[in-house]
Design a protein around this motif. Structure first.
Motif, mmCIF file in Angstrom:
data_model
loop_
_atom_site.group_PDB
_atom_site.id
_atom_site.type_symbol
_atom_site.label_atom_id
_atom_site.label_comp_id
_atom_site.label_asym_id
_atom_site.label_seq_id
_atom_site.Cartn_x
_atom_site.Cartn_y
_atom_site.Cartn_z
ATOM 1 N N ASP A 2 93.846 2.465 -90.264
ATOM 2 C CA ASP A 2 93.381 3.766 -89.816
ATOM 3 C C ASP A 2 94.312 4.824 -90.400
ATOM 4 N N LEU A 3 94.413 5.975 -89.740
ATOM 5 C CA LEU A 3 95.272 7.051 -90.248
ATOM 6 C C LEU A 3 96.655 7.070 -89.594
ATOM 7 N N SER A 4 96.952 6.076 -88.772
ATOM 8 C CA SER A 4 98.178 6.125 -87.983
ATOM 9 C C SER A 4 99.450 6.099 -88.840
ATOM 10 N N ILE A 5 99.430 5.381 -89.941
ATOM 11 C CA ILE A 5 100.615 5.313 -90.800
ATOM 12 C C ILE A 5 100.717 6.541 -91.686
ATOM 13 N N ILE A 6 99.643 6.849 -92.392
ATOM 14 C CA ILE A 6 99.710 7.953 -93.350
ATOM 15 C C ILE A 6 99.945 9.293 -92.656
ATOM 16 N N SER A 7 99.458 9.440 -91.426
ATOM 17 C CA SER A 7 99.644 10.710 -90.718
ATOM 18 C C SER A 7 101.093 10.947 -90.331
ATOM 19 N N ARG A 8 101.930 9.912 -90.410
ATOM 20 C CA ARG A 8 103.357 10.058 -90.079
ATOM 21 C C ARG A 8 104.243 9.889 -91.313
ATOM 22 N N THR A 9 103.636 9.847 -92.479
ATOM 23 C CA THR A 9 104.386 9.628 -93.708
ATOM 24 C C THR A 9 104.838 10.954 -94.293
ATOM 25 N N GLY A 10 106.140 11.150 -94.363
ATOM 26 C CA GLY A 10 106.666 12.395 -94.907
ATOM 27 C C GLY A 10 106.628 12.404 -96.428
ATOM 28 N N GLY A 11 106.542 13.594 -96.998
ATOM 29 C CA GLY A 11 106.522 13.730 -98.445
ATOM 30 C C GLY A 11 105.151 13.476 -99.024
ATOM 31 N N PRO A 12 104.935 13.862 -100.277
ATOM 32 C CA PRO A 12 103.629 13.678 -100.909
ATOM 33 C C PRO A 12 103.263 12.198 -101.043
ATOM 34 N N VAL A 13 101.998 11.885 -100.791
ATOM 35 C CA VAL A 13 101.497 10.533 -101.018
ATOM 36 C C VAL A 13 100.384 10.535 -102.065
ATOM 37 N N LEU A 14 99.753 11.686 -102.271
ATOM 38 C CA LEU A 14 98.672 11.780 -103.253
ATOM 39 C C LEU A 14 98.958 12.935 -104.205
ATOM 40 N N PHE A 15 99.180 12.588 -105.466
ATOM 41 C CA PHE A 15 99.421 13.588 -106.507
ATOM 42 C C PHE A 15 98.137 13.723 -107.320
ATOM 43 N N TRP A 16 97.491 14.895 -107.233
ATOM 44 C CA TRP A 16 96.253 15.128 -107.971
ATOM 45 C C TRP A 16 96.545 15.943 -109.219
ATOM 46 N N ARG A 17 96.061 15.455 -110.366
ATOM 47 C CA ARG A 17 96.200 16.179 -111.626
ATOM 48 C C ARG A 17 94.841 16.236 -112.299
ATOM 49 N N GLY A 18 94.302 17.440 -112.424
ATOM 50 C CA GLY A 18 92.989 17.617 -113.012
ATOM 51 C C GLY A 18 93.061 18.305 -114.353
ATOM 52 N N PRO A 19 91.915 18.682 -114.901
ATOM 53 C CA PRO A 19 91.890 19.378 -116.190
ATOM 54 C C PRO A 19 92.466 20.785 -116.077
ATOM 55 N N ASP A 20 92.848 21.340 -117.223
ATOM 56 C CA ASP A 20 93.344 22.718 -117.280
ATOM 57 C C ASP A 20 94.551 22.930 -116.374
ATOM 58 N N PHE A 21 95.433 21.924 -116.302
ATOM 59 C CA PHE A 21 96.689 22.015 -115.557
ATOM 60 C C PHE A 21 96.470 22.178 -114.054
ATOM 61 N N ASP A 22 95.306 21.765 -113.567
ATOM 62 C CA ASP A 22 95.014 21.801 -112.138
ATOM 63 C C ASP A 22 95.842 20.726 -111.442
ATOM 64 N N ARG A 23 96.528 21.096 -110.350
ATOM 65 C CA ARG A 23 97.400 20.125 -109.703
ATOM 66 C C ARG A 23 97.518 20.414 -108.217
ATOM 67 N N LEU A 24 97.764 19.336 -107.461
ATOM 68 C CA LEU A 24 97.928 19.449 -106.020
ATOM 69 C C LEU A 24 98.689 18.222 -105.539
ATOM 70 N N ASP A 25 99.707 18.435 -104.693
ATOM 71 C CA ASP A 25 100.463 17.343 -104.105
ATOM 72 C C ASP A 25 100.207 17.356 -102.602
ATOM 73 N N LEU A 26 99.636 16.273 -102.077
ATOM 74 C CA LEU A 26 99.235 16.207 -100.673
ATOM 75 C C LEU A 26 100.136 15.249 -99.906
ATOM 76 N N THR A 27 100.719 15.715 -98.816
ATOM 77 C CA THR A 27 101.520 14.852 -97.960
ATOM 78 C C THR A 27 100.609 13.946 -97.142
ATOM 79 N N GLY A 28 101.200 12.931 -96.513
ATOM 80 C CA GLY A 28 100.421 12.040 -95.671
ATOM 81 C C GLY A 28 99.678 12.759 -94.566
ATOM 82 N N PRO A 29 100.354 13.615 -93.775
ATOM 83 C CA PRO A 29 99.647 14.339 -92.725
ATOM 84 C C PRO A 29 98.528 15.235 -93.253
ATOM 85 N N VAL A 30 98.706 15.826 -94.424
ATOM 86 C CA VAL A 30 97.663 16.684 -94.989
ATOM 87 C C VAL A 30 96.450 15.852 -95.396
#
Length: 234
Positions: A2-30
């Motif tokens: 479920d979400l119980s682990i990731i919702s308490r994980t500090g720091g980014p867990v998902l690094f998104w890199r798209g075209p045209d230098f599009d980027r986003l770093d998402l923490t576990g709670p986010v």
């Protein structure tokens, strides 16, 4: 799972890199918050065992598609993923379904039988999607839902890639250490590893359309690479 682990994980867990230098770093709670918002959005359309979400992924896996997939899978729904780079050539489900696609693909032929078509605007921070009233603007609509959900979320949903059912809760490796790297879309046999790794708080780099050199540079800047998914195989 479920979400119980990731919702308490500090720091980014998902690094998104798209075209045209599009980027986003998402923490576990986010990530957990976005999944909960997705449960709220799809819940207005009877999310549950009889709900099917078709995600053709015509441009490769996007972080918003990943959130939608997790929202449905954790709320006992059914997800059908496309198997072709061109949405119009992906086979839609035979039974009733909803669809989730990027802007520009809402009129694809394979979606004509969809009950509703959810359309997202791909830029990482886009707040709305310029579509007409026949479609659902994901970027705008999803923000209206709360970051938490009263639903009990569990890994009870069904995942299919084309006609192949994926045992997505049974990862061959439970380790959450190091980073998984995916350029575009994981292969069918990689989805269990990818989703289990993310939900257990492991870091993942998700990119679209980069060459091997760019992927190598990105992975090196983030840390030790545990595995490579999708089209990045060298």
């Amino acid at each position: 799972m479920d979400l119980s682990i990731i919702s308490r994980t500090g720091g980014p867990v998902l690094f998104w890199r798209g075209p045209d230098f599009d980027r986003l770093d998402l923490t576990g709670p986010v990530v957990a918050n976005w999944v909960n918002k997705g449960v709220g959005l799809f819940g207005d359309y009877d999310l549950g065992p009889d709900f099917t979400l078709f995600v053709p992924m015509p441009a490769g896996l996007h972080w918003r598609e990943l959130v939608a997939i997790l929202s449905v899978l954790l709320a006992d729904g059914r997800v059908v993923l496309g198997t072709d780079a061109q949405a119009s050539r992906s086979a839609a489900p035979d039974a009733d379904f909803h669809a989730f696609v990027p802007l520009g693909h809402e009129d694809d032929e394979c979606l004509t039988a969809a009950e509703e078509v959810f359309v997202y605007n791909p830029p990482a921070l886009a707040l709305s999607t310029p579509i007409d009233e026949d479609f659902i603007d994901v970027n705008s609509a999803i923000r209206a839902y709360p970051d938490v959900t009263p639903r009990r979320l569990q890994s009870t949903g069904t995942l299919l890639v084309g006609d192949q059912e994926i045992q997505w809760t049974e990862s061959p490796n439970d380790s959450s250490s190091a980073i998984l790297v995916s350029n575009s879309t994981p292969r069918p046999e990689e989805w269990a590893t990818f989703l289990c790794h993310l939900l257990r708080g492991g870091e993942s780099l998700l990119a679209n359309g980069m060459d091997d050199g760019g992927m190598t540079d990105l992975a090196s800047s983030l840390g030790e690479v545990r595995g490579r998914l999708g089209s990045w195989t060298k």
